[in-house]
Every structure is written in C-alpha cells, then in structure tokens.
Design an enzyme around this catalytic site. Structure first.
Site, short mmCIF file in Angstrom:
data_model
loop_
_atom_site.label_atom_id
_atom_site.label_comp_id
_atom_site.label_asym_id
_atom_site.label_seq_id
_atom_site.Cartn_x
_atom_site.Cartn_y
_atom_site.Cartn_z
N CYS A 94 0.81 -1.22 0.00
CA CYS A 94 0.00 0.00 0.00
C CYS A 94 0.85 1.28 0.00
O CYS A 94 1.46 1.59 -1.01
CB CYS A 94 -0.97 -0.06 1.18
SG CYS A 94 -2.40 0.97 0.94
N HIS A 190 -2.88 -5.85 2.72
CA HIS A 190 -2.57 -5.93 4.16
C HIS A 190 -3.09 -7.27 4.67
O HIS A 190 -3.52 -8.13 3.90
CB HIS A 190 -3.31 -4.81 4.91
CG HIS A 190 -2.93 -3.42 4.51
ND1 HIS A 190 -1.74 -2.83 4.87
CD2 HIS A 190 -3.62 -2.50 3.79
CE1 HIS A 190 -1.69 -1.60 4.39
NE2 HIS A 190 -2.81 -1.36 3.74
N1 GLN Z 1 -2.43 6.81 2.26
C1 GLN Z 1 -2.50 5.84 1.18
C2 GLN Z 1 -3.90 5.61 0.64
O1 GLN Z 1 -4.86 5.86 1.32
C3 GLN Z 1 -1.95 4.50 1.66
C4 GLN Z 1 -2.81 3.89 2.76
C5 GLN Z 1 -2.27 2.56 3.25
O2 GLN Z 1 -1.06 2.36 3.33
N2 GLN Z 1 -3.22 1.67 3.66
O3 GLN Z 1 -4.05 5.11 -0.48
#
Ligand code: GLN
Length: 239
Positions: A94, A190
């Site tokens: 992510c 994740h």
């Molecule tokens: N801030 C980024 C987004 O919302 C990454 C979020 C994350 O790492 N879950 O896409």
C-alpha cells in the site's frame, strides 16, 4: 545461513498489522535454522549496498508518506533501487508500494515523488477501497485485506502481481493488483499478507538466500496446516 531483513520506515509506515510480515519472514527462517537480523531503516539511516538481503516496506497514512517520500529522495532511495536491480527481494504494501512507483498524488497535497522502482503511478481517488481481497497470481491465490484511496495505474510493460478475483486491487478499474519487478513486489494486500500466504513468504526467503549465497536454495518444507487453514478460511468468506 543468515539473512538481514531491512524494515523500511517501520516507525512511520506500519498500519493494519503489516509488521506481521516481518514476524512471518523471521519465524519461517528461524524454523529452518536460518539466523535473522531485522535492521530498522528510517529517516536519517544511511543504507549501504549489501547491508540488507530482503526489504519490507509497510503501509502508512498520507502524513507519514510525505516525510518518507522526502527521505527517499536522498541516498536511501537510490540504494534501494540499486539493490532491487541486483536481485534483492522486496515486499511493499500500500503506502510503501505507492512510494516505490513514480509518484503518489494525495488528495490535498502536491505529488510525492516516488523511487521509480515500479513503472506505475498513484492518484488518490474519491472513495476508499476497503475490504477482503483475493487475487490469482504466480503463487496461486493470494488473500489479504485492502484499505486505500490511492488508485495505482501500471505503465506499458509493467507486470501486475496478479489479477483480482474479489476486491478492488490497484485501482478498482482494470482488475490488476500490485506490480512485480525482478524480485520486488508491491501490492495493496494488508492482512498481514505473509502469514496467510506461506508460498509467497518462502519465495521471498528463497530469493534472498539465492542472491546472497549465489546458489540454488531449496527450503525445507514446513508444517503449514494452520497457515493453509487461515488462507482457505479467507477464501471461504467470499463463497
Ligand atoms: N495513504 C495511502 C492511501 O490511502 C496509503 C494507505 C495505506 O497504506 N493503507 O491510499
């Protein structure tokens, strides 16, 4: 044998349990009597070539990504890129994945420059893409959880990690999820990802050992009964 895991910006980029990937890599190596050292690489660290055998870069909120993006403009970013080009394996999730592309454009901030490792770019979308995700990949089905507003678009010639079976993936539009370049993987999964996807965890360990010791490595099989049960339970949720 021994391996050094480079935990990239773990003090700033560790959401949705992504540290579970470090734990999974560490345990799966130690269960095979491979010594593991976890090196925390963060703002102010001076990463050098050869310091690390396998990289992990977790997810993070926009604010943390801004700080990290600035640090990656320095030598740490170029060393990471060189290490991947020599074949070192990397898993990024992510926010980490986004910063290894060409850029990440958050909602209300200017573009954050990326390392340019993956031929991809990310633009924050209007809706968050949240939920369990399943993809088909070279590792078979991979299961995880996604929560991102960023929509990542792969450029011509970029190879996706896999194709979405259930969920959003890179952008919720083209059915791709993640990106793979040499032995580096970026994705939105994740969960944490590796405990429920042991094949991928072992692939990262195998690649790290083969690059470090310059020989083919066949990892001793482990009893993955629990891991497979967790993997299959995640798939069953969609049935
Ligand atoms: N801030 C980024 C987004 O919302 C990454 C979020 C994350 O790492 N879950 O896409």
């Amino acid at each position: 044998m021994k391996l050094a895991i480079g935990y990239l910006y773990g003090d700033l980029m560790n959401i949705y349990g992504d540290i579970g990937n470090i734990i999974a890599l560490k345990k799966r190596a130690e269960w095979r009597k491979i010594d593991i050292e976890v090196k925390n690489i963060s703002i102010g660290s001076k990463l050098k070539k050869g310091d690390v055998d396998i990289f992990f870069f977790g997810g993070g909120q926009d604010q943390a990504q801004e700080l990290v993006s600035r640090d990656l403009l320095g030598s740490n970013g170029s060393v990471i890129k060189q290490e991947i080009e020599r074949g070192a394996p990397l898993l990024s999730i992510c926010g980490g994945y986004q910063l290894l592309g060409e850029y990440y454009k958050p909602h209300n901030n200017p573009k954050l420059p990326g390392v340019g490792l993956f031929p991809a770019y990310t633009i924050a979308g209007d809706n968050r893409m949240i939920g369990n995700i399943i993809i088909e990949s070279m590792f078979g089905k991979l299961v995880g959880f996604e929560n991102h507003s960023g929509k990542t678009y792969l450029k011509q010639g970029a190879v996706p990690l896999g194709m979405v079976v259930k969920g959003f993936g890179n952008n919720g539009e083209d059915q791709t999820e993640g990106c793979i370049h040499k032995n580096a993987i970026g994705c939105y999964m994740h969960g944490s990802l590796l405990p429920k996807n042991p094949k991928l965890a072992d692939w990262l360990l195998k690649k790290a050992l083969e690059v470090k010791y310059q020989k083919e490595i066949n990892l001793e099989p482990l009893d993955d009964t629990l891991e497979v049960q967790a993997h299959n339970a995640a798939i069953k949720k969609f049935e």
